[in-house]
Design an enzyme around this catalytic site. Structure first.
Site, PDB file in Angstrom:
ATOM      1  N   LYS A 106       0.805  -1.342   0.043  1.00 51.96           N
ATOM      2  CA  LYS A 106      -0.080  -0.359  -0.023  1.00 51.96           C
ATOM      3  C   LYS A 106       0.454   1.298   0.423  1.00 51.96           C
ATOM      4  O   LYS A 106       0.815   2.115  -0.580  1.00 51.96           O
ATOM      5  CB  LYS A 106      -0.935  -0.323   1.640  1.00 51.96           C
ATOM      6  CG  LYS A 106      -2.059  -0.687   1.746  1.00 51.96           C
ATOM      7  CD  LYS A 106      -2.909  -0.937   0.497  1.00 51.96           C
ATOM      8  CE  LYS A 106      -4.056  -2.221   0.721  1.00 51.96           C
ATOM      9  NZ  LYS A 106      -3.466  -3.766   0.320  1.00 51.96           N
TER      10      LYS A 106
HETATM   11  C1  PLP Z   1      -4.063  -5.491   0.074  1.00 50.10           C
HETATM   12  C2  PLP Z   1      -3.389  -5.680  -0.175  1.00 50.10           C
HETATM   13  C3  PLP Z   1      -3.462  -7.300  -0.937  1.00 50.10           C
HETATM   14  C4  PLP Z   1      -4.582  -6.911  -1.445  1.00 50.10           C
HETATM   15  O1  PLP Z   1      -4.715  -6.467  -2.835  1.00 50.10           O
HETATM   16  P1  PLP Z   1      -6.103  -5.458  -3.554  1.00 50.10           P
HETATM   17  O2  PLP Z   1      -5.335  -4.573  -4.363  1.00 50.10           O
HETATM   18  O3  PLP Z   1      -7.145  -5.110  -2.755  1.00 50.10           O
HETATM   19  O4  PLP Z   1      -6.098  -6.612  -4.268  1.00 50.10           O
HETATM   20  C5  PLP Z   1      -2.341  -7.875  -0.704  1.00 50.10           C
HETATM   21  N1  PLP Z   1      -1.794  -7.879  -0.125  1.00 50.10           N
HETATM   22  C6  PLP Z   1      -1.123  -7.343   0.785  1.00 50.10           C
HETATM   23  C7  PLP Z   1      -0.352  -7.239   1.778  1.00 50.10           C
HETATM   24  C8  PLP Z   1      -2.272  -6.290   1.104  1.00 50.10           C
HETATM   25  O5  PLP Z   1      -2.350  -5.235   1.956  1.00 50.10           O
END
Ligand code: PLP
Length: 490
Positions: free
Chosen positions: A109
């Site tokens: 993120k």
């Molecule tokens: C948010 C997240 C995901 C999922 O990603 P999306 O964009 O919501 O599909 C997968 N792994 C981790 C560690 C995340 O923080």
């Protein structure tokens, strides 16, 4: 470049306007009117991460000046990342890991949330909006912390994060509850992630509530992956990753690659689709789910059915039943059929189910059970002395399943979305390390020995940081809690 709503093509906004709004009043998500093409990849080979970021952002945010983008990029992708590469590649046996977790909160993120505040700030300055921006976030764990870190002490903004009380890892919880910054608020929600996301979406759509906020000098915006300002920066690392593969002689210029993405809200994998539409030679999108296999079922059967119980897994950031960004994917792959999208999204909110057979076979869907996650974490640890976090292991498992049943031998980039240190319980259990009686920080040390890397300072420090936030909310009173926090009646 203009942006339309997936539910109403007649809406036309600049990039900056779309970033400020977050979501369209009609409930739709903002999408670019077309996909800009990448320049000849050869000309990009020697570019840094920041250089590629500049190039891609300029293609999408044509209402920003080059200089504005340059400043945002420089402030986002700097020494708060653990490595000057920003996104290093790890080639391990037949798999290539695109390590997206070297940012300040150790999950992917950070890739978008370290730049979004600067894009938003610039957009605000251009728009002449006088109100204070309130970033409302529903998080399954990683977005919350990344948004808090990204927006911390950014002038003219406040950030309020709702996280589900049951459903984030102990480290994620501690990361959020110890957050510093005068403008940050963290609320524990009695509910799951979908409750949090629904509550936040409702606040965005509630005219009366927004009016009330406006009278108090506030305007809402979103840092969730429904914000187009989250999606665009995620395209960068797929392009960068592809170019690194060439430089490391893993592929040759023009070769097709696949990507495998541990998927929740469908944002990360959608960015790979955007990169593909922009001309990056991506062949398959391997869409990996955990036990909440709603996307696996959808892509296999054509039925999206959220009428099921959300399961809590060892990959909590993917414990989601409403994958918001799927709406964008359906919009693009249906020939931008806005009325179809309206119809399907109405069915989803009224009946909890819809049918939609997506054209073509760009997406290969699969899933990993808890046993499979453990199996593959241990497998790779034994075979390559490399440790994956549970989310990444979900993608690795789906990739292995794809290899088993396909003759396709394209190199696959596996989106490695979190540091194993954030999910030490599952990782230690999987590789057979006994940790009964250990506290969170002893577990990090146990993992450190196996990872052959020091515990990242920011995680090691958590042990000593005081809890700063003690707000609780039920799913029914998120609005009241939000108002109270904003008015300072805490
Ligand atoms: C948010 C997240 C995901 C999922 O990603 P999306 O964009 O919501 O599909 C997968 N792994 C981790 C560690 C995340 O923080």
């Amino acid at each position: 470049m203009k942006y339309h709503s997936t539910r109403d093509k007649s809406k036309s906004l600049t990039g900056g306007e779309a970033i400020i709004k977050g979501i369209s009043e009609d409930g739709g998500l903002f999408v670019p009117e077309s996909f800009p093409m990448l320049p000849d990849l050869k000309t990009m080979l020697e570019m840094s991460y920041q250089g590629i970021a500049q190039l891609i952002l300029e293609l999408y945010l044509t209402d920003f000046t080059s200089d504005e983008i340059k400043k945002a990029v420089a402030q986002a992708y700097d020494s708060k990342f653990e490595t000057e590469w920003i996104v290093p590649l790890a080639v391990k046996g037949d798999a290539v890991f695109l390590e997206l977790f070297h940012g300040p909160t150790f999950a992917f993120k950070d890739m978008a949330l370290s730049i979004l505040p600067y894009l938003l700030k610039t957009a605000l300055e251009k728009s002449g909006i006088k109100e204070e921006i309130v970033i409302l976030v529903a998080t399954s764990g990683d977005t919350g912390k990344a948004a808090l870190e990204g927006f911390k002490d950014v002038q003219g903004t406040k950030v309020i994060v709702f996280f589900p009380e049951e459903g984030v890892s102990p480290i994620q919880r501690k990361q959020m509850l110890t957050q510093e910054g005068e403008n940050t608020f963290v609320v524990r929600l009695n509910g799951n992630f979908d409750d949090a996301q629904n509550g936040v979406k409702k606040m965005f759509g509630d005219e009366e509530f927004n009016q009330l906020l406006s009278e108090n000098g506030f305007v809402l915006s979103s840092a969730n992956s429904i914000n187009i300002g989250r999606l665009i920066p995620q395209i960068i690392y797929y392009v960068y990753g592809y170019l690194q593969l060439i430089k490391e002689n893993v592929i040759r210029m023009g070769d097709s690659v696949n990507v495998a993405v541990p998927t929740g809200n469908f944002g990360n994998i959608l960015a790979a689709y955007y990169a593909k539409e922009m001309g990056l030679p991506i062949s398959k999108l391997i869409c990996a789910s955990n036990d909440n296999r709603i996307l696996t079922d959808f892509f296999q059967s054509g039925t999206y059915d959220r009428r099921r119980k959300l399961m809590t897994t060892s990959s909590p950031s993917m414990d989601i039943l409403i994958s918001s960004n799927l709406e964008r994917f359906m919009y693009h792959t249906s020939g931008e059929d806005e009325s179809l999208i309206r119809e399907k999204m109405d069915e989803l909110s009224n009946d909890g189910v819809y049918r939609y057979q997506s054209e073509g076979d760009i997406v290969y869907p699969d899933m990993a059970t808890e046993e499979e996650i453990s199996y593959w974490i241990e497998f790779l640890h034994k075979k390559e002395d490399y440790i994956m976090d549970p989310h990444t292991a979900v993608a690795y498992c789906a990739y292995k399943k794809y290899c088993d049943q396909s003759a396709d031998r394209n190199v696959t980039m596996i989106a490695s979305t979190a540091s194993p240190y954030k999910f030490s319980d599952k990782v230690l259990k999987s590789i057979g390390v006994e940790f009964t009686g250990c506290d969170e920080f002893e577990k990090l040390n146990l993992l450190s020995e196996r990872m052959h890397t020091p515990v990242p300072d920011k995680l090691a420090e958590l042990e000593l940081l005081p809890i700063k936030h003690d707000h609780i909310s039920d799913t029914g009173n998120m609005k009241e809690v939000t108002l109270k926090l904003l008015k300072g009646g805490v």
